[in-house]
Scaffold this active site. Structure first.
Site, PDB file in Angstrom:
ATOM      1  N   GLU A  37       0.836  -1.217   0.000  1.00 31.69           N
ATOM      2  CA  GLU A  37       0.000   0.000   0.000  1.00 31.69           C
ATOM      3  C   GLU A  37       0.865   1.260   0.000  1.00 31.69           C
ATOM      4  OE1 GLU A  37      -1.592   1.691   3.481  1.00 31.69           O
ATOM      5  OE2 GLU A  37      -1.005   0.051   4.782  1.00 31.69           O
ATOM      6  N   ASP A  47     -16.757   5.163  14.311  1.00 31.92           N
ATOM      7  CA  ASP A  47     -15.617   5.166  13.385  1.00 31.92           C
ATOM      8  C   ASP A  47     -15.090   3.739  13.209  1.00 31.92           C
ATOM      9  OD1 ASP A  47     -13.322   5.560  11.918  1.00 31.92           O
ATOM     10  OD2 ASP A  47     -12.511   7.147  13.198  1.00 31.92           O
ATOM     11  N   LYS A  51      -3.006  -1.706  15.550  1.00 22.58           N
ATOM     12  CA  LYS A  51      -2.487  -0.850  16.619  1.00 22.58           C
ATOM     13  C   LYS A  51      -3.500  -0.697  17.734  1.00 22.58           C
ATOM     14  CE  LYS A  51       0.942   2.216  14.775  1.00 22.58           C
ATOM     15  NZ  LYS A  51       0.958   2.086  13.322  1.00 22.58           N
TER      16      LYS A  51
HETATM   17  N1  PSU Z   1      -2.327   1.549  10.599  1.00 21.94           N
HETATM   18  C1  PSU Z   1      -0.986   1.650  10.674  1.00 21.94           C
HETATM   19  N2  PSU Z   1      -0.313   2.326   9.702  1.00 21.94           N
HETATM   20  C2  PSU Z   1      -0.954   2.875   8.622  1.00 21.94           C
HETATM   21  C3  PSU Z   1      -2.383   2.726   8.543  1.00 21.94           C
HETATM   22  C4  PSU Z   1      -3.010   2.064   9.550  1.00 21.94           C
HETATM   23  O1  PSU Z   1      -0.389   1.163  11.618  1.00 21.94           O
HETATM   24  O2  PSU Z   1      -0.316   3.473   7.753  1.00 21.94           O
HETATM   25  C5  PSU Z   1      -3.111   3.270   7.346  1.00 21.94           C
HETATM   26  C6  PSU Z   1      -3.436   2.142   6.355  1.00 21.94           C
HETATM   27  O3  PSU Z   1      -3.355   2.659   5.050  1.00 21.94           O
HETATM   28  C7  PSU Z   1      -4.888   1.820   6.685  1.00 21.94           C
HETATM   29  C8  PSU Z   1      -5.402   3.199   7.020  1.00 21.94           C
HETATM   30  O4  PSU Z   1      -5.598   1.225   5.631  1.00 21.94           O
HETATM   31  O5  PSU Z   1      -4.361   3.813   7.746  1.00 21.94           O
HETATM   32  C9  PSU Z   1      -6.672   3.131   7.832  1.00 21.94           C
HETATM   33  O6  PSU Z   1      -7.226   4.392   7.904  1.00 21.94           O
HETATM   34  P1  PSU Z   1      -8.708   4.570   8.478  1.00 21.94           P
HETATM   35  O7  PSU Z   1      -8.620   4.208   9.915  1.00 21.94           O
HETATM   36  O8  PSU Z   1      -9.016   6.012   8.246  1.00 21.94           O
HETATM   37  O9  PSU Z   1      -9.587   3.659   7.677  1.00 21.94           O
HETATM   38 MN    MN Z   2     -12.197   6.080  10.106  1.00 20.16          MN
END
Ligand code: PSU
Ligand code: MN
Length: 307
Positions: free
Chosen positions: A28, A141, A162
Site C-alpha cells: 500500500e 468510526d 495498533k
Molecule cells: N495503521 C498503521 N499504519 C498505517 C495505517 C493504519 O499502523 O499506515 C493506514 C493504512 O493505510 C490503513 C489506514 O488502511 O491507515 C486506515 O485508515 P482509516 O482508519 O481512516 O480507515
Molecule cells: Mn475512520
C-alpha cells in the site's frame, strides 16, 4: 463487460511477472504518505520491495498517479508520495473520485485490496490494518478496511492492529463478516508494537506451507473475502507495553481535544505516537513491516508451489 484494465498501469517488472506467472505481492502507499515521516518512509518502501525480491516474489506498490491506478511504482512516484504534502488518502469511498478527476492519491489497505484484486494479485503486505476505533459507541468510526476484508479476495499479511483501535471489537467485526484471522507462530492476536494482547485466535500455524494450503482450500471452496495473516513484531523490536499504552492513550486524548475526525484520525494518531516516543515507535513500525515482507513473500511463494 467492465473495462477496468484501461484504468490500470503496470510497471515493466510487474507486467513481466504476470507474463511469467511469478508470485506478486501488493504493497500500500498510505503507509508511505500518511503513516511515516520523510525520509524514513521512502527508505522503508524501497527496502520492503527488496526484501520481497530477495524472497522470490515481485513487489507491486500501488497508488493513483494523475488518475492512473499504478501497479508497481517507479522511484519518482515513491519519492513524490513520500515527500509531497498534498497527497490524498484514498480509501474505497474516494477511489472513483480520485481516478476520474485525474488526481494523485495514496491507497489505504481497503483500496489497495481493491486494486490488487483488479490486477489479480492475491497477497498484500503491510504494517497494520484499520479497524474499529475506541469510543465506537459515540462516533461509529470503523475503518473501511474491515468491510473490504469481508468482500475482496486478497490475503493481507500484517502485525495485527495498533492499540489506537478497539482490538476486541475489531475481531468481533471480522468474525461476523467471516474473515479468517490466522496467527503465524502465535495463538494471540498481536497488537502491532507488542506481540501480545488479551485476544486469542482460533487459527494458528507455525509453517508458511500450511497457511498457503489453507488459503488454497478457501479459494477452492469459493469462500469470498480476504484473510488476515497476523505476524507478530520480532521480539527484539517490540516496545514495552506500559510505555506504548500510555502514549497511545495520550495521543487519543489529544486527538479528541483537537477535534480530529474522519479520515484524519489514523494519520494524526500515527504521527503523534512517533513524536511522543521520540522515534522509537517508528523504528518498531519499520522493522515489523520488513518482517511482514519476508513472511508474506514466503507464503505467496508457497501458495504458488501448491498449484
Ligand atoms: N495503521 C498503521 N499504519 C498505517 C495505517 C493504519 O499502523 O499506515 C493506514 C493504512 O493505510 C490503513 C489506514 O488502511 O491507515 C486506515 O485508515 P482509516 O482508519 O481512516 O480507515
Ligand atoms: Mn475512520
Amino acid at each position: 463487460m467492465r473495462n477496468f484494465e484501461s484504468y490500470l498501469e503496470y510497471s515493466d517488472e510487474v507486467l513481466n511477472a504476470k507474463e511469467e506467472g511469478l508470485p506478486i505481492i501488493a504493497l500500500e502507499s498510505t503507509i508511505i504518505s500518511h503513516g511515516m515521516p520523510y525520509p524514513e518512509n521512502v527508505k522503508m518502501a524501497k527496502t520492503c520491495e527488496r526484501i520481497i525480491r530477495d524472497n522470490g516474489c515481485i513487489p507491486a506498490t500501488i497508488a493513483v498517479i494523475n488518475g492512473k491506478i499504478k501497479i508497481g511504482l517507479d522511484d519518482d512516484d515513491l519519492e513524490y508520495l513520500a515527500s509531497a504534502k498534498d497527497v490524498a488518502k484514498v480509501s474505497r469511498r474516494d477511489l472513483a473520485y480520485i481516478v476520474s478527476t485525474k488526481k494523485t492519491g495514496a491507497t489505504t489497505v481497503a483500496s489497495t485490496m481493491i486494486c490488487a484484486g483488479l490486477a489479480n494479485i492475491k497477497f498484500f503486505v503491510t504494517g497494520g490494518i484499520g479497524g474499529v476505533h475506541r469510543g465506537y459507541n459515540e462516533h461509529m468510526d470503523v475503518s473501511a478496511d474491515l468491510e473490504e476484508l469481508a468482500t475482496t479476495n486478497v490475503n493481507v499479511i500484517c502485525a495485527g492492529a495498533k492499540s489506537i483501535l478497539d482490538l476486541g471489537r475489531t475481531l468481533e467485526y471480522l468474525e461476523t463478516k467471516g474473515v479468517p484471522v490466522i496467527g503465524y507462530g502465535t495463538e494471540i492476536f498481536p497488537a502491532f508494537f507488542t506481540r501480545d494482547s488479551k485476544y486469542k485466535l482460533n487459527t494458528c500455524f507455525n509453517d508458511v506451507n500450511h497457511i498457503a494450503k489453507m488459503i488454497k482450500t478457501k479459494d477452492d471452496l469459493g469462500l469470498r473475502g480476504g484473510t488476515i495473516i497476523a505476524n507478530p513484531i520480532p521480539v527484539e523490536y517490540q516496545l514495552e507495553k506500559s510505555f506504548i499504552d500510555s502514549i497511545v492513550d495520550d495521543a487519543i486524548l489529544e486527538g479528541e481535544r483537537k477535534g480530529i475526525e474522519g479520515k484524519d484520525v489514523t494519520p494524526f494518531l500515527l504521527s503523534t505516537i512517533v513524536e511522543k516516543t521520540e522515534g522509537k515507535s517508528l523504528e518498531a513500525n519499520i522493522e515489523l513491516v520488513y518482517n511482514n515482507a519476508k513472511v508474506g513473500a514466503q507464503i505467496a511463494y508457497a501458495y504458488y508451489q501448491t498449484k
